[in-house]
Scaffold this motif. Structure first.
Motif, short mmCIF file in Angstrom:
data_model
loop_
_atom_site.label_atom_id
_atom_site.label_comp_id
_atom_site.label_asym_id
_atom_site.label_seq_id
_atom_site.Cartn_x
_atom_site.Cartn_y
_atom_site.Cartn_z
N GLU A 65 0.82 -1.19 0.00
CA GLU A 65 0.00 0.00 0.00
C GLU A 65 0.87 1.25 0.00
O GLU A 65 2.01 1.25 0.47
CB GLU A 65 -0.92 0.01 1.23
CG GLU A 65 -1.97 -1.09 1.25
CD GLU A 65 -1.43 -2.37 1.83
OE1 GLU A 65 -0.24 -2.37 2.23
OE2 GLU A 65 -2.17 -3.37 1.88
N SER A 68 1.32 6.67 4.17
CA SER A 68 0.68 7.95 4.43
C SER A 68 1.61 8.94 5.15
O SER A 68 1.35 10.14 5.13
CB SER A 68 -0.59 7.75 5.28
OG SER A 68 -0.28 7.11 6.51
N HIS A 210 -7.17 16.84 5.76
CA HIS A 210 -5.79 16.63 5.32
C HIS A 210 -5.08 17.93 4.96
O HIS A 210 -3.97 17.89 4.43
CB HIS A 210 -5.77 15.69 4.11
CG HIS A 210 -6.38 14.35 4.36
ND1 HIS A 210 -5.79 13.38 5.16
CD2 HIS A 210 -7.56 13.82 3.93
CE1 HIS A 210 -6.57 12.31 5.20
NE2 HIS A 210 -7.64 12.55 4.47
N SER A 253 -1.74 8.47 -2.08
CA SER A 253 -2.00 8.15 -0.68
C SER A 253 -3.41 8.59 -0.27
O SER A 253 -4.13 7.87 0.42
CB SER A 253 -0.95 8.81 0.22
OG SER A 253 -1.21 8.58 1.58
N LEU A 254 -3.80 9.78 -0.71
CA LEU A 254 -5.16 10.28 -0.40
C LEU A 254 -6.22 9.40 -1.03
O LEU A 254 -7.22 9.06 -0.39
CB LEU A 254 -5.31 11.71 -0.90
CG LEU A 254 -4.63 12.83 -0.11
CD1 LEU A 254 -4.88 14.16 -0.77
CD2 LEU A 254 -5.10 12.85 1.33
N GLN A 256 -6.02 6.27 -1.81
CA GLN A 256 -6.07 5.00 -1.09
C GLN A 256 -6.83 5.14 0.22
O GLN A 256 -7.61 4.25 0.60
CB GLN A 256 -4.64 4.52 -0.82
CG GLN A 256 -4.56 3.21 -0.07
CD GLN A 256 -3.13 2.75 0.07
OE1 GLN A 256 -2.59 2.07 -0.82
NE2 GLN A 256 -2.50 3.10 1.16
N ARG A 257 -6.64 6.26 0.90
CA ARG A 257 -7.31 6.45 2.19
C ARG A 257 -8.79 6.78 2.03
O ARG A 257 -9.55 6.70 3.00
CB ARG A 257 -6.61 7.55 2.99
CG ARG A 257 -5.31 7.07 3.63
CD ARG A 257 -4.63 8.17 4.41
NE ARG A 257 -3.81 9.02 3.57
CZ ARG A 257 -3.19 10.13 4.03
NH1 ARG A 257 -3.35 10.50 5.28
NH2 ARG A 257 -2.45 10.83 3.20
N GLN A 258 -9.21 7.17 0.81
CA GLN A 258 -10.62 7.46 0.58
C GLN A 258 -11.43 6.19 0.39
O GLN A 258 -12.65 6.20 0.48
CB GLN A 258 -10.80 8.36 -0.66
CG GLN A 258 -10.11 9.71 -0.56
CD GLN A 258 -10.77 10.63 0.45
OE1 GLN A 258 -11.98 10.70 0.50
NE2 GLN A 258 -9.97 11.32 1.23
#
Length: 259
Positions: A65, A68, A210, A253-254, A256-258
């Motif tokens: 992954e 972050s 963020h 990264s954003l 993926q975190r969404q």
């Protein structure tokens, strides 16, 4: 999944999992794969991304992954650009020339900012995202920024207008909004059918929670930019691709975190 079985003129011929065949023009693919390669075909905005099965497995492995943490993202960006600095040199020169153009003539600089640089920036984003995703890439991807020309220009105009209007209230609101809209072009690069206002709204939603993280991320490059001044801009040859690739890493990264 699909397997490359051959080429017919300007088309790539695939054998699909269900036994059917499919042809796609080479010009619409991000790279021309080899015969026998197994790929996943992804279509966005009339263009096709071919993800090799080996890369897909790698992305699905545990621990693959996108990180972050700021330091990890920057290290990952350095790894991606390693060995590609000379290939990315034309993009670095474009960035330097745009700054010189604005310094030489603010009027011409603003014309470039509104009608040329957004498309160049969008094309660069296509390249740096492909580099980060470890897909085959070339400088030809720069032309992708000019395909949705007027929507790209409209996006840049709206973003600049909103930031200026918020900046008229006070400096801090303008900075906050510039951070909120920072991912609009990245979103637009992957969703070229979006309207400018939709891309800006999507960026604003993506950056919720963020903004401070991104501010510290940008601030961590301050020393690099100061050092580039001390080297009369020579360091920009390395700094520009490093900075651009780090931003692509932050965006990934954003995303993926969404999920």
């Amino acid at each position: 999944m699909a397997r490359i079985v051959g080429f017919e003129g300007a088309d790539i011929v695939f054998c699909m999992d269900d036994g059917s065949s499919k042809s796609i023009p080479k010009a619409l693919c991000d790279f021309v794969p080899q015969v026998g390669m197994e790929v996943e075909i992804r279509e966005e905005g009339g263009r096709f991304t071919l993800v090799p099965r080996s890369l897909q497995r790698k992305m699905e492995e545990p621990g693959s992954e996108v990180p972050s943490r700021r330091g990890a993202l920057k290290r990952l960006a350095k790894e991606r650009i390693r060995g590609n600095i000379l290939k990315l040199l034309p993009l670095s020169l474009c960035s330097v020339l745009s700054m010189l153009c604005y310094a030489w003539s603010p009027f011409l600089g603003w014309l470039a900012v509104l009608f040329l640089l957004p498309c160049v920036e969008l094309g660069c984003i296509h390249i740096y995202l492909a580099l980060f995703d470890q897909r085959r890439w070339s400088l030809d991807l720069l032309s992708e920024g000019f395909r949705p020309y007027w929507r790209c220009v409209g996006l840049a105009f709206l973003r600049t207008l909103y930031i200026c209007l918020w900046g008229c209230l006070f400096i801090i609101p303008g900075v906050v909004k510039s951070i909120s809209y920072s991912q609009a072009l990245y979103i637009f690069a992957e969703h070229p059918d979006m309207e400018p206002g939709e891309a800006i709204s999507a960026s604003r939603k993506m950056m919720q929670g963020h903004k401070w993280e991104f501010f510290l991320f940008v601030l961590s490059f301050l020393g690099w930019f100061l050092l580039s001044l001390l080297t009369c801009g020579i360091l920009l040859v390395y700094l520009v691709p490093y900075w651009q690739e780090a931003q692509a890493a932050f965006y990934r990264s954003l995303v993926q975190r969404q999920k």
